[in-house]
Design a protein around this motif. Structure first.
Motif, PDB file in Angstrom:
ATOM      1  N   THR A 170       6.156  -9.782  -6.987  1.00 58.18           N
ATOM      2  CA  THR A 170       6.552  -9.681  -5.594  1.00 58.18           C
ATOM      3  C   THR A 170       5.355 -10.088  -4.738  1.00 58.18           C
ATOM      4  N   LEU A 171       5.553 -10.135  -3.449  1.00 60.86           N
ATOM      5  CA  LEU A 171       4.457 -10.450  -2.539  1.00 60.86           C
ATOM      6  C   LEU A 171       3.776  -9.169  -2.083  1.00 60.86           C
ATOM      7  N   LEU A 172       2.501  -9.262  -1.833  1.00 61.58           N
ATOM      8  CA  LEU A 172       1.739  -8.106  -1.359  1.00 61.58           C
ATOM      9  C   LEU A 172       2.364  -7.534  -0.091  1.00 61.58           C
ATOM     10  N   SER A 173       2.901  -8.388   0.756  1.00 56.37           N
ATOM     11  CA  SER A 173       3.497  -7.925   2.012  1.00 56.37           C
ATOM     12  C   SER A 173       4.714  -7.031   1.799  1.00 56.37           C
ATOM     13  N   ALA A 174       5.293  -7.025   0.594  1.00 57.53           N
ATOM     14  CA  ALA A 174       6.458  -6.179   0.304  1.00 57.53           C
ATOM     15  C   ALA A 174       6.072  -4.799  -0.221  1.00 57.53           C
ATOM     16  N   CYS A 175       4.791  -4.587  -0.509  1.00 54.81           N
ATOM     17  CA  CYS A 175       4.342  -3.296  -1.035  1.00 54.81           C
ATOM     18  C   CYS A 175       4.365  -2.229   0.054  1.00 54.81           C
ATOM     19  N   THR A 176       4.481  -0.984  -0.365  1.00 51.19           N
ATOM     20  CA  THR A 176       4.526   0.119   0.589  1.00 51.19           C
ATOM     21  C   THR A 176       3.219   0.911   0.550  1.00 51.19           C
ATOM     22  N   LYS A 177       2.992   1.679   1.598  1.00 51.52           N
ATOM     23  CA  LYS A 177       1.784   2.489   1.722  1.00 51.52           C
ATOM     24  C   LYS A 177       1.616   3.389   0.504  1.00 51.52           C
ATOM     25  N   GLY A 178       0.403   3.395  -0.037  1.00 48.56           N
ATOM     26  CA  GLY A 178       0.096   4.216  -1.201  1.00 48.56           C
ATOM     27  C   GLY A 178       0.377   3.533  -2.523  1.00 48.56           C
ATOM     28  N   GLY A 179       1.047   2.378  -2.476  1.00 52.53           N
ATOM     29  CA  GLY A 179       1.386   1.660  -3.693  1.00 52.53           C
ATOM     30  C   GLY A 179       0.177   0.968  -4.309  1.00 52.53           C
ATOM     31  N   ILE A 180       0.190   0.864  -5.628  1.00 51.66           N
ATOM     32  CA  ILE A 180      -0.859   0.163  -6.367  1.00 51.66           C
ATOM     33  C   ILE A 180      -0.189  -0.986  -7.104  1.00 51.66           C
ATOM     34  N   ALA A 181      -0.833  -2.148  -7.103  1.00 56.29           N
ATOM     35  CA  ALA A 181      -0.277  -3.325  -7.760  1.00 56.29           C
ATOM     36  C   ALA A 181      -1.408  -4.157  -8.346  1.00 56.29           C
ATOM     37  N   THR A 182      -1.056  -5.069  -9.240  1.00 58.17           N
ATOM     38  CA  THR A 182      -2.019  -5.962  -9.875  1.00 58.17           C
ATOM     39  C   THR A 182      -1.818  -7.371  -9.327  1.00 58.17           C
ATOM     40  N   VAL A 183      -2.906  -8.007  -8.918  1.00 57.74           N
ATOM     41  CA  VAL A 183      -2.834  -9.368  -8.380  1.00 57.74           C
ATOM     42  C   VAL A 183      -2.519 -10.334  -9.514  1.00 57.74           C
ATOM     43  N   VAL A 184      -1.509 -11.181  -9.305  1.00 61.70           N
ATOM     44  CA  VAL A 184      -1.108 -12.182 -10.279  1.00 61.70           C
ATOM     45  C   VAL A 184      -1.604 -13.560  -9.857  1.00 61.70           C
ATOM     46  N   LYS A 185      -1.480 -13.863  -8.563  1.00 59.70           N
ATOM     47  CA  LYS A 185      -1.841 -15.192  -8.082  1.00 59.70           C
ATOM     48  C   LYS A 185      -2.144 -15.145  -6.590  1.00 59.70           C
ATOM     49  N   ILE A 186      -3.141 -15.930  -6.185  1.00 56.92           N
ATOM     50  CA  ILE A 186      -3.449 -16.097  -4.770  1.00 56.92           C
ATOM     51  C   ILE A 186      -3.092 -17.529  -4.405  1.00 56.92           C
ATOM     52  N   ASN A 187      -2.113 -17.698  -3.538  1.00 57.20           N
ATOM     53  CA  ASN A 187      -1.625 -19.021  -3.169  1.00 57.20           C
ATOM     54  C   ASN A 187      -2.369 -19.630  -1.984  1.00 57.20           C
ATOM     55  N   MET A 190      -2.377  -0.334  -1.444  1.00 55.44           N
ATOM     56  CA  MET A 190      -1.965  -0.515  -0.053  1.00 55.44           C
ATOM     57  C   MET A 190      -2.299   0.770   0.700  1.00 55.44           C
ATOM     58  N   LEU A 191      -3.261   0.695   1.607  1.00 53.34           N
ATOM     59  CA  LEU A 191      -3.680   1.874   2.365  1.00 53.34           C
ATOM     60  C   LEU A 191      -2.819   2.092   3.605  1.00 53.34           C
ATOM     61  N   GLU A 192      -2.595   1.031   4.346  1.00 51.55           N
ATOM     62  CA  GLU A 192      -1.819   1.129   5.586  1.00 51.55           C
ATOM     63  C   GLU A 192      -1.065  -0.171   5.819  1.00 51.55           C
ATOM     64  N   CYS A 193       0.049  -0.064   6.510  1.00 53.08           N
ATOM     65  CA  CYS A 193       0.711  -1.271   7.010  1.00 53.08           C
ATOM     66  C   CYS A 193       1.242  -0.945   8.401  1.00 53.08           C
ATOM     67  N   GLY A 194       1.097  -1.923   9.291  1.00 48.89           N
ATOM     68  CA  GLY A 194       1.523  -1.723  10.671  1.00 48.89           C
ATOM     69  C   GLY A 194       3.016  -1.463  10.760  1.00 48.89           C
ATOM     70  N   LEU A 195       3.448  -0.895  11.861  1.00 51.04           N
ATOM     71  CA  LEU A 195       4.870  -0.572  12.037  1.00 51.04           C
ATOM     72  C   LEU A 195       5.760  -1.792  11.878  1.00 51.04           C
ATOM     73  N   THR A 196       5.288  -2.932  12.337  1.00 52.40           N
ATOM     74  CA  THR A 196       6.080  -4.157  12.223  1.00 52.40           C
ATOM     75  C   THR A 196       5.701  -4.965  10.990  1.00 52.40           C
ATOM     76  N   LYS A 197       4.860  -4.384  10.124  1.00 50.47           N
ATOM     77  CA  LYS A 197       4.344  -5.048   8.924  1.00 50.47           C
ATOM     78  C   LYS A 197       3.687  -6.381   9.268  1.00 50.47           C
ATOM     79  N   SER A 198       2.971  -6.405  10.386  1.00 48.28           N
ATOM     80  CA  SER A 198       2.251  -7.622  10.758  1.00 48.28           C
ATOM     81  C   SER A 198       0.802  -7.562  10.303  1.00 48.28           C
ATOM     82  N   THR A 199       0.311  -6.367   9.973  1.00 46.90           N
ATOM     83  CA  THR A 199      -1.040  -6.206   9.440  1.00 46.90           C
ATOM     84  C   THR A 199      -1.014  -5.214   8.279  1.00 46.90           C
ATOM     85  N   PHE A 200      -1.943  -5.413   7.354  1.00 48.65           N
ATOM     86  CA  PHE A 200      -2.014  -4.583   6.158  1.00 48.65           C
ATOM     87  C   PHE A 200      -3.467  -4.233   5.881  1.00 48.65           C
ATOM     88  N   GLU A 201      -3.709  -3.009   5.443  1.00 48.03           N
ATOM     89  CA  GLU A 201      -5.041  -2.624   4.988  1.00 48.03           C
ATOM     90  C   GLU A 201      -4.925  -2.307   3.506  1.00 48.03           C
TER      91      GLU A 201
END
Length: 79
Positions: A5-22, A44-55
């Motif tokens: 999946t894309l990093l932008s689809a992850c939710t706060k507190g989720g942990i994932a493994t990077v597969v590819k950087i496009n 994923m530490l934080e994501c903005g309300l509109t998911k326009s920014t991610f920490e």
């Protein structure tokens, strides 16, 4: 779960493994310099309300990404 999946689809507190950087060029080099590369676990530490920014946390580094940047990063093993 090994579905990619894309990093932008992850939710706060989720942990994932990077597969590819496009990303390419300077952006790809900047992400790699912060430790964001294939095989690395990120949280994923934080994501903005509109998911326009991610920490995210990569090792001991916290990174802020725009949605456009987060959509260039494919991840798997989201948990």
């Amino acid at each position: 779960m090994n579905t990619m999946t894309l990093l932008s689809a992850c939710t706060k507190g989720g942990i994932a493994t990077v597969v590819k950087i496009n990303a390419t060029g300077a952006l790809k080099q900047r992400l790699i310099s912060f430790g964001l590369m294939k095989g690395v676990d990120i949280m994923m530490l934080e994501c903005g309300l509109t998911k326009s920014t991610f920490e995210i946390k990569v090792g001991n580094v916290n990174l802020a990404l725009r949605r456009e940047e987060a959509e260039l990063i494919e991840v798997c093993n989201v948990r």
